[in-house]
Design a protein around this motif. Structure first.
Motif, PDB file in Angstrom:
ATOM      1  N   VAL A  75       3.527  -5.800  -6.781  1.00  0.00           N
ATOM      2  CA  VAL A  75       2.291  -6.204  -6.110  1.00  0.00           C
ATOM      3  C   VAL A  75       1.134  -5.368  -6.640  1.00  0.00           C
ATOM      4  O   VAL A  75       1.355  -4.327  -7.282  1.00  0.00           O
ATOM      5  N   TYR A  76      -0.077  -5.821  -6.389  1.00  0.00           N
ATOM      6  CA  TYR A  76      -1.246  -5.072  -6.876  1.00  0.00           C
ATOM      7  C   TYR A  76      -1.560  -3.894  -5.951  1.00  0.00           C
ATOM      8  O   TYR A  76      -1.521  -2.750  -6.342  1.00  0.00           O
ATOM      9  N   HIS A  77      -1.836  -4.230  -4.674  1.00  0.00           N
ATOM     10  CA  HIS A  77      -2.255  -3.227  -3.680  1.00  0.00           C
ATOM     11  C   HIS A  77      -1.124  -3.082  -2.663  1.00  0.00           C
ATOM     12  O   HIS A  77      -0.410  -4.033  -2.392  1.00  0.00           O
ATOM     13  N   ARG A  78      -0.996  -1.899  -2.091  1.00  0.00           N
ATOM     14  CA  ARG A  78       0.090  -1.667  -1.134  1.00  0.00           C
ATOM     15  C   ARG A  78      -0.243  -2.327   0.201  1.00  0.00           C
ATOM     16  O   ARG A  78      -0.537  -1.663   1.189  1.00  0.00           O
ATOM     17  N   MET A  79      -0.198  -3.673   0.201  1.00  0.00           N
ATOM     18  CA  MET A  79      -0.535  -4.382   1.437  1.00  0.00           C
ATOM     19  C   MET A  79       0.602  -5.281   1.901  1.00  0.00           C
ATOM     20  O   MET A  79       0.434  -6.057   2.820  1.00  0.00           O
ATOM     21  N   TRP A  80       1.793  -5.122   1.327  1.00  0.00           N
ATOM     22  CA  TRP A  80       2.867  -6.068   1.596  1.00  0.00           C
ATOM     23  C   TRP A  80       4.037  -5.557   2.419  1.00  0.00           C
ATOM     24  O   TRP A  80       5.027  -6.293   2.580  1.00  0.00           O
TER      25      TRP A  80
ATOM     26  N   GLU B  43      -2.006   2.995  -8.250  1.00  0.00           N
ATOM     27  CA  GLU B  43      -1.144   4.187  -8.156  1.00  0.00           C
ATOM     28  C   GLU B  43      -1.005   4.650  -6.705  1.00  0.00           C
ATOM     29  O   GLU B  43       0.061   5.010  -6.238  1.00  0.00           O
ATOM     30  N   LYS B  44      -2.139   4.640  -6.010  1.00  0.00           N
ATOM     31  CA  LYS B  44      -2.182   4.829  -4.555  1.00  0.00           C
ATOM     32  C   LYS B  44      -3.130   3.771  -4.040  1.00  0.00           C
ATOM     33  O   LYS B  44      -3.945   3.271  -4.817  1.00  0.00           O
ATOM     34  N   PRO B  45      -3.085   3.439  -2.738  1.00  0.00           N
ATOM     35  CA  PRO B  45      -4.005   2.409  -2.250  1.00  0.00           C
ATOM     36  C   PRO B  45      -5.461   2.759  -2.568  1.00  0.00           C
ATOM     37  O   PRO B  45      -5.940   3.828  -2.192  1.00  0.00           O
ATOM     38  N   GLY B  46      -6.125   1.872  -3.293  1.00  0.00           N
ATOM     39  CA  GLY B  46      -7.532   2.088  -3.618  1.00  0.00           C
ATOM     40  C   GLY B  46      -7.753   2.928  -4.861  1.00  0.00           C
ATOM     41  O   GLY B  46      -8.891   3.206  -5.224  1.00  0.00           O
TER      42      GLY B  46
END
Ligand SMILES: [Zn+2]
Length: 344
Positions: free
Chosen positions: A245-250, A267-270
């Protein structure tokens, strides 16, 4: 001079007229609910029914972390009876909108303000609340609405807030939450399994993390999983499917539906990835057999495509809030589209 003639005189004189606003109380007709994100407006409509008019200041195709607090948004909030945000530092921009709105009824801590995410079992809570290296999830992962059961919690919080500002209709709001709960259960598990096991019990197992094993049990010579319908009926046979995934939103989507997130491009959110992070990600993804790299439409599709190419996978844009595309005007259609994009 009575009030009417005073007002007429002022109107005729061309002076600005302020009609005395005796009531800081909400209007008797409908309650104006303003939410940060579109799915919250949908939840507020389910729970408030005809008593509320709900609008979101953010759009489904916006990054929920980065919405511009413009004067137009502030004007919306200035008229609100109730302001709803997810919380957990997701909508950092909301404080500026609230400050600009100058509406005492809905400021944080007031009776007309609610954090809809309160009480949700939060995932990925860091050991220390920190924004080290630009991490934009300092209080744990705030993308809670990607688990349909969390939308029920949001509904409970909004109903409690509506009941505070409009106590004479509390029973109605409570009843509407139960209707929402039943709808989400049937969409998640299918009507047949809800009938057989009860939605409440399925919800309990789902929360406890034991639902997937439970569904392997036999029932009258068949597996319970064969009775599964709805969203999980689609996702369950593909549980364990590895994705990047791209962003840690899942993580909530992962918990609800059983995909397996092998890694994130950020690498980290944002935080932008380093080359060494991406090399490691590509290696792990290839080892895991990742075929899908999924990202919300507001994240760079060029970068996602180039990573997907290196992995030997497909890059897929998946809407993550209501109204992100015309195909998902409400929450149920959002989850329909998400599942179709991720699994088809
Ligand atoms: Zn985030």
């Amino acid at each position: 001079m009575n009030l009417i003639s005073l007002l007429s005189t002022l109107v005729l004189s061309g002076l600005p007229v302020t009609i005395p606003d005796a009531d800081a109380e909400p209007s008797q007709e409908t309650l104006r609910v303003v939410t940060t994100l579109p799915h919250l407006a949908w939840v507020a409509e389910q729970v408030g029914g005809e008593r509320v008019e709900a609008t979101a200041v953010g759009r489904g195709y916006n990054d929920p972390h980065r919405i511009l607090p413009t004067p137009i948004l502030m004007q919306e909030v200035a008229k609100a009876d109730l302001f709803v945000e997810v919380g957990m530092s997701l909508e950092l921009w909301a404080q500026r909108v609230l400050d600009g709105a100058r509406n005492a009824r809905v400021r944080r801590g007031a009776i007309g303000h609610v954090f809809a995410g309160r009480g949700v079992p939060v995932l990925q809570v860091p050991a220390n609340v920190t924004r080290a290296q630009g991490d934009i999830h300092p209080q744990g992962n705030p993308h809670i609405w990607l688990h349909p059961l969390n939308v029920i919690v949001e509904g409970e919080n909004i109903a409690a807030a509506l009941s505070r500002i409009d106590p004479s209709h509390a029973a109605e709001y409570e009843q509407n939450v139960e209707t929402l709960r039943k709808m989400i259960h049937e969409r998640l598990y299918g009507a047949e399994l809800c009938e057989l096991i009860t939605g409440r019990r399925l919800e309990r197992y789902h929360r406890a993390g034991t639902l997937f094993d439970f569904l392997q049990r036999d029932y009258r010579g068949e597996k319970l999983a064969d009775r599964l319908g709805g969203w999980l009926g689609k996702a369950y046979p593909k549980r364990g499917m590895p994705v990047v995934v791209y962003h840690r939103m899942w993580p909530y989507f992962e918990e609800a539906f059983g995909i397996r997130v092998v890694g994130e491009i950020e690498e980290k959110p944002g935080v932008e990835p380093s080359n060494s992070h991406l090399d490691e990600l590509v290696k792990n993804a290839q080892q895991a057999g990742v075929k899908h790299v999924i990202h919300a439409p507001y994240y760079s599709s060029t970068k996602t495509r180039s990573i997907a190419e290196r992995i030997g996978a497909e890059a897929i844009a998946v809407p993550t809030d209501v109204d992100a595309t015309p195909e998902c005007p409400d929450y149920p259609s959002l989850i329909d589209i998400m599942l179709a994009r991720v699994y088809d």
